[in-house]
Design an enzyme around this catalytic site. Sequence first.
Site, PDB file in Angstrom:
ATOM      1  N   SER A 262       0.835  -1.194   0.000  1.00 29.03           N
ATOM      2  CA  SER A 262       0.000   0.000   0.000  1.00 29.03           C
ATOM      3  C   SER A 262       0.884   1.264   0.000  1.00 29.03           C
ATOM      4  O   SER A 262       1.682   1.440  -0.915  1.00 29.03           O
ATOM      5  CB  SER A 262      -0.959  -0.054   1.199  1.00 29.03           C
ATOM      6  OG  SER A 262      -2.020   0.856   1.050  1.00 29.03           O
TER       7      SER A 262
ATOM      8  N   ASP B  99      -9.357  -5.533  -4.616  1.00 28.92           N
ATOM      9  CA  ASP B  99      -8.462  -4.631  -3.897  1.00 28.92           C
ATOM     10  C   ASP B  99      -8.802  -3.164  -4.149  1.00 28.92           C
ATOM     11  O   ASP B  99      -9.249  -2.788  -5.233  1.00 28.92           O
ATOM     12  CB  ASP B  99      -7.031  -4.885  -4.382  1.00 28.92           C
ATOM     13  CG  ASP B  99      -5.964  -4.551  -3.367  1.00 28.92           C
ATOM     14  OD1 ASP B  99      -6.136  -3.557  -2.639  1.00 28.92           O
ATOM     15  OD2 ASP B  99      -4.952  -5.282  -3.322  1.00 28.92           O
TER      16      ASP B  99
ATOM     17  N   HIS C 148      -7.599  -6.007  -0.066  1.00 31.75           N
ATOM     18  CA  HIS C 148      -6.333  -5.283   0.130  1.00 31.75           C
ATOM     19  C   HIS C 148      -5.355  -6.019   1.046  1.00 31.75           C
ATOM     20  O   HIS C 148      -4.237  -5.556   1.247  1.00 31.75           O
ATOM     21  CB  HIS C 148      -6.657  -3.901   0.711  1.00 31.75           C
ATOM     22  CG  HIS C 148      -5.559  -2.896   0.611  1.00 31.75           C
ATOM     23  ND1 HIS C 148      -4.914  -2.585  -0.574  1.00 31.75           N
ATOM     24  CD2 HIS C 148      -4.978  -2.099   1.563  1.00 31.75           C
ATOM     25  CE1 HIS C 148      -4.010  -1.656  -0.362  1.00 31.75           C
ATOM     26  NE2 HIS C 148      -4.016  -1.351   0.923  1.00 31.75           N
TER      27      HIS C 148
END
Length: 294
Positions: free
Chosen positions: A103, A243, A270
């Site tokens: 991320s 995601d 995610h």
Amino acid sequence: MVTITEGFVPVTGGKVWYQRHDYNTKNAPVIVLHGGPGSSHWSLQGLKELADIRPVILYDQLGCGKSDRPKDPTLWNIERFVEEVKQLKDGLGLNEFHLLGHSWGTTLAAAYYLKHPEGVKSIIFSSPCLSAPKWADDQKQNLRNLPIKIQQTIEECEENGNTDSQAYKEATKIFNNHFVCRLPESERPAFLKEGSKYRNSEIYNMMWGASEFDVAGNLKNFDCTQELHKIAVPTLYTCGRYDEATPESTEYFSRLTPNSKFHVFEKSAHMPYIEENDKFMKVMKDFLSLDTIH
């Protein structure tokens, strides 16, 4: 037998905590860059399993986790975080290493490599955010896949500045259950909830903003897509089918990167490292075992 060492490394603004997992192999270690900004290594602690391939270095970025929490707001910018990674690797005496970012950690990994490519042997971009504007656009598209009432609640609360309201929290929870972690609450590891105490919302708000759907912080204009062709090391892009880091955007980043691979975890959002742990670890180990990246 695995050797675990931990300690602190001085960086600009304070000291950061790290933990190294090592089976005493001679392979270059992988440094794990956690998400956020302002989160911690906590949800990624399972990545220590990769230590049977190469040493794993988990660390908490300054301001969160077990690291120092200075009150100086001028520290919360991507340039200082890039220098923090360099100060960490120098402090640990690393000449060669791999980067695994998740991320926001992929934002940091890309920015680091583009400034300090020396010594980086490979990069894993897990659920990448390499363009803040593109990320925001993708979240708006994801939001349109939810019931209209949820969309309206989120939009109205953000327009009226009611993002602290219970209605907004409940609506964003539904969004998170679709696009962040799709496991039922009862199947999520306990450490996910425990990790909340290690976060620093001040950093997140300053760098990203109060909303996931509209970047208002100092990362607002971050976009390195035009520089991805400069990545000259083996690179792996991964994401979940559902995601926040959409498969479409992740594959787009991969196409811009020479010598890259792309993988989608079909049952994940995610957090494929939790949602499909066994498959995630296999994909990571297969990549990190490549003869070309030792």
